[in-house]
Design an enzyme around this catalytic site. Structure first.
Site, PDB file in Angstrom:
ATOM      1  N   LYS A 290       1.338  -2.747   3.427  1.00 53.66           N
ATOM      2  CA  LYS A 290       2.817  -1.927   3.836  1.00 53.66           C
ATOM      3  C   LYS A 290       2.310  -0.563   4.010  1.00 53.66           C
ATOM      4  O   LYS A 290       3.344   0.070   4.693  1.00 53.66           O
ATOM      5  CB  LYS A 290       3.668  -2.130   2.746  1.00 53.66           C
TER       6      LYS A 290
HETATM    7  N1  GLU Z   1       6.463 -12.619  -1.367  1.00 50.18           N
HETATM    8  C1  GLU Z   1       5.225 -12.680  -1.077  1.00 50.18           C
HETATM    9  C2  GLU Z   1       4.604 -11.518  -0.104  1.00 50.18           C
HETATM   10  O1  GLU Z   1       5.371 -11.037   0.449  1.00 50.18           O
HETATM   11  C3  GLU Z   1       4.692 -14.051  -0.433  1.00 50.18           C
HETATM   12  C4  GLU Z   1       4.677 -14.865  -1.510  1.00 50.18           C
HETATM   13  C5  GLU Z   1       4.364 -16.507  -1.118  1.00 50.18           C
HETATM   14  O2  GLU Z   1       4.672 -16.746   0.011  1.00 50.18           O
HETATM   15  O3  GLU Z   1       4.108 -17.251  -2.147  1.00 50.18           O
HETATM   16  O4  GLU Z   1       3.654 -11.245   0.015  1.00 50.18           O
END
Ligand code: GLU
Length: 286
Positions: free
Chosen positions: A255
């Site tokens: 990010k």
């Molecule tokens: N929320 C996680 C992310 O943005 C992804 C988790 C998942 O897909 O299990 O990296």
């Protein structure tokens, strides 16, 4: 066979980049191909790091790109709420079940303690191996008085020496050794935030997800999560991990690569069509 249900689950700690676009594109493609449903879930567990503006930006960017979901925070659905910060009661009850099963124990070690005790350097972004200082013998209660301990994390007791294997839809047979590739991982943080591992299992199960599509960086997390499914007596979904996208220097996109965010590309004049073409190129070369 159960009807296909997939999901996309961004964490709103920053802007989405091409790597997310690729993963979510594949997730959408697989759901469509199977004639199934796609769920959108906002993974905003950490109140310090997650921001509403990023949650909004993620939905906006993905809609712009042409990704559509059937259920989600903006459209509701049978398993609402689709926002993790609104599901803490459910996570708390899962933690309770793991405690009752003797598989969750309180740990007083700080991050620094764990880092310093770790014998091997941990992979970037991954939890360092817990030294097990606070792990009570099997079947015994915590070795200290929890009420008087100010900062207690709850950890999952992993079956040391057991290999956790699964068949990944993209990368084939996978196997990770509990206690070696990963140690007793956090289920609930001392600042009262559930861990990703616990929340994602609860949600994928509760939302009837049949296939989890996500980035390759989470392969090892799948092994941890499979242990939670087993501990709770729940059937696990199948998994499909997507290759990571790297920047021109070969670094995995993160990010912090703001200039490679979908928004920056949009602002620089990229059209949804041109980005879709780029994502397809990535998918084909991956
Ligand atoms: N929320 C996680 C992310 O943005 C992804 C988790 C998942 O897909 O299990 O990296």
């Amino acid at each position: 066979m159960k009807a296909y249900r997939g999901r996309i689950a961004p964490t709103p700690t920053g802007l989405l980049h091409l790597g997310h676009a690729q993963t979510f594109w594949i997730a959408q493609h697989r759901a469509r191909q199977a004639g199934g449903k796609l769920v959108y879930r906002t993974e905003d567990l950490d109140p310090q790091r997650c921001k509403a503006e990023f949650a909004d930006a993620a939905q906006d960017d993905l809609k712009w790109l042409g990704i559509e979901w059937d259920e989600g925070p903006d459209r509701g659905g049978p398993f609402a709420p689709y926002i993790q910060s609104q599901r803490f009661d459910r996570y708390r009850s899962i933690l309770g079940q793991l405690k009752s099963a003797g598989l969750a124990y309180p740990c007083r070690c700080s991050r620094k303690d764990v880092r310093e005790a770790a014998s091997a350097p941990h992979e970037k972004g991954d939890e360092p191996l817990s030294p097990g200082t606070c792990r009570p013998p099997l079947g015994q209660a915590a070795a200290f008085d929890i009420e008087s301990a100010p900062r207690v994390n709850w950890r999952f007791r992993v079956p040391d020496g057991e290999s956790v294997a699964f068949e990944d839809g993209r990368f084939g047979s996978q196997s990770f050794l509990a206690g070696d590739d990963f140690g007793d991982f956090i289920l609930w943080r001392h600042d009262d935030v559930p861990s990703y591992q616990l929340a994602v299992v609860a949600d994928d199960h509760d939302m009837g997800i049949t296939e989890v599509v996500r980035g390759e960086d989470l392969l090892k997390c799948t092994a941890r999560q499979l242990l939670i499914y087993r501990a709770l007596g729940l059937e696990a979904p199948v998994f499909y991990h997507c290759p990571l996208v790297t920047d021109p220097d070969g670094q995995r996109l993160a990010k912090r690569h703001n200039s490679l965010s979908l928004q920056a590309m949009r602002n620089a004049g990229a059209t949804a069509k041109s980005l879709r073409a780029k994502v397809s190129e990535l998918v084909e070369s991956g």
